[in-house]
Scaffold this active site. Structure first.
Site, PDB file in Angstrom:
ATOM      1  CB  SER A 218      -1.029  -0.101   1.207  1.00 48.25           C
ATOM      2  OG  SER A 218      -1.954   0.922   1.058  1.00 48.25           O
TER       3      SER A 218
ATOM      4  CG  ASP B  73      -3.199  -0.577  -2.091  1.00 48.53           C
ATOM      5  OD1 ASP B  73      -3.114   0.542  -1.720  1.00 48.53           O
ATOM      6  OD2 ASP B  73      -3.826  -1.489  -1.480  1.00 48.53           O
TER       7      ASP B  73
END
Length: 453
Positions: free
Chosen positions: A102, A247
């Protein structure tokens, strides 16, 4: 060694999956064993995706080897946003695995497990996988039963079509918005520009190429990492600036003047316009009281949870909530899917701007005035020891970490679930007071850690 890959009978999963540094603690052997552990828990074919990180192929291949060794066929979706994988899992009732870290720096990567309804798996399911990992209870299938890989190329198109079905595309197209988008070299480098084009926007891109080193900017979409985007917005003729994390399950906005919009304000704005009286809104204790005031004004009920998108999503499902999310740009729109979704969030914002025929800065100015300051500090001592000292003589909420309630604001201190740091949030209706509280408690934590250490 990082904190969040702990062997044997302890936790593997943090707030959002497993995180670590490849070839340090996130090794090939470890990833294969995790893949086998997931394989013993899930059933049927497994959809797999990844972000743009350099180590993505290595970690994905290792996890896939473990899954196939336990008899699972793989549907490889390639590089795509996490919510695109989740949408595919939901629509096809498949388990999924996303290889991503992420917003973490490029040296990190991670493993996230998706349930068949598109949500991240619940903690009890994580515990079952951890127990399989710990005991090594693997059932390797015979050679003729090992899984194979099938490649699917239209998962992003399916996802974009799903997003478009939840907004008024015609109305947005009529406005012909001029949008500047910074995908940060991450998973949305192709999908978000494509979505914006389908919404009839004139699109200018920054960092819209897959660069797993994140050489253009840090993956975390914070103001200090978005200076180029903010400068271009201030000097250009754009209606909206957009920036994703690595992401793309999150998105933050820059207004037409180049001002960064805090995630709690964009969430509050969407709650104000997409929730109704009698609706339930879910958000963590870290989110601004702006959202509480908005819910009160429209007659909606707010539920506060621990920090973490999976917790917010599950609470939304349990209570039938339409919208919720976190203060970091992670909005969950239940009519689409119960997970943070950057593409859905930016589409809702464009829909709101189109139907109101107003600039985003004008819409933001109508929100109740709160100021939220965020800090972080390395955690060097046991959280339990630190918490006991911090709560002495204070009025506190212990839903997550410790939230210290003051007459003119609050301070939340909690250990991160993905890094060995403490996150400090301070809010007040007075900007100077919010900054004062944030600085005061960072200094207090530093002093306490020196004393306790």
């Amino acid at each position: 060694m990082t904190l969040f890959l702990i062997m044997a009978d302890q936790r593997l999963f943090g707030t959002n999956g497993i995180r670590g540094i490849p070839n340090d603690d996130l090794t090939v052997d470890f990833a294969i064993r995790v893949g086998k552990s997931i394989g013993m828990f899930v059933s049927g074919d497994v959809a797999v995706g990844r972000d743009t990180r350099i180590s993505g192929d290595m970690i994905a291949s290792s996890v896939l080897a473990g899954l196939m060794a336990t008899g699972h066929n793989i549907i490889d979706l390639g590089i795509l946003p996490t919510p695109a994988l989740q949408y595919y899992c939901k629509n096809h009732a498949l388990y999924g695995v996303m290889i991503t870290a992420s917003h973490n720096p490029p040296q990190y990567n991670g493993i996230k497990v998706i349930d068949r309804d598109g949500t991240e798996i619940e903690r009890p399911s994580e515990e079952k996988i951890e127990n399989i990992y710990s005991t090594g209870s693997f059932n390797m299938v015979r050679w003729e039963d090992v899984g194979r890989i099938r490649y699917v190329s239209d998962a992003i198109d399916q996802y974009i079509d799903g997003v478009l079905s939840k907004v008024d595309v015609r109305r947005i197209k009529e406005r012909r918005f001029r949008v500047l988008v910074d995908t940060g070299n991450g998973a949305a480098y192709a999908s978000t520009p494509k979505l914006l084009e389908k919404l009839g926007c004139s699109v200018v891109t920054l960092n819209a190429n897959p660069d797993g080193r994140f050489t253009s900017r840090n993956a975390e979409p914070k103001p200090e990492n978005l200076k180029e985007l903010m400068a271009l917005m201030a000097n250009g003729n754009f209606d909206l600036g957009i920036a994703h994390d690595g992401d793309a399950d999150r998105v933050v906005f820059i207004d037409e003047r180049g001002n960064f919009i805090d995630g709690d304000k964009s969430l509050a704005l969407l709650v104000k316009n997409f929730a109704s009286a009698s609706d339930i809104v879910v958000t963590p204790v870290s989110s601004s009281d702006t959202i509480s005031d908005v819910c009160s004004a429209i007659g909606a009920t707010i539920i506060r949870t621990k920090v973490g998108a999976p917790i917010v999503a599950r609470t939304m499902i349990q209570n039938g909530a339409v919208i919720g999310g976190e203060e970091n740009g992670g909005v969950i729109y239940g009519k689409h899917q119960y997970c943070r979704d950057g593409a859905m969030t930016l589409s809702l914002m464009l829909d709101l701007m189109a139907r109101s025929n107003r600039k985003i800065s004008e819409l933001i100015r109508e929100l109740p005035p709160y100021f939220l300051e965020k800090r972080q500090i390395e955690r060097t001592v046991d959280w339990g020891l630190l918490e006991r000292e911090l709560r002495k003589g204070e009025k506190v909420d212990t839903t997550d970490g410790i939230k210290i309630i003051k007459d003119d604001g609050w301070i939340l201190i909690r250990p991160s679930g993905t890094e060995k740091i403490l996150r400090v949030y301070a809010e007040s209706t007075d900007m100077a007071m919010a900054k004062k509280y944030a600085d005061q408690y960072v200094a207090k934590i530093r002093d306490l850690q020196e004393k306790l250490g």
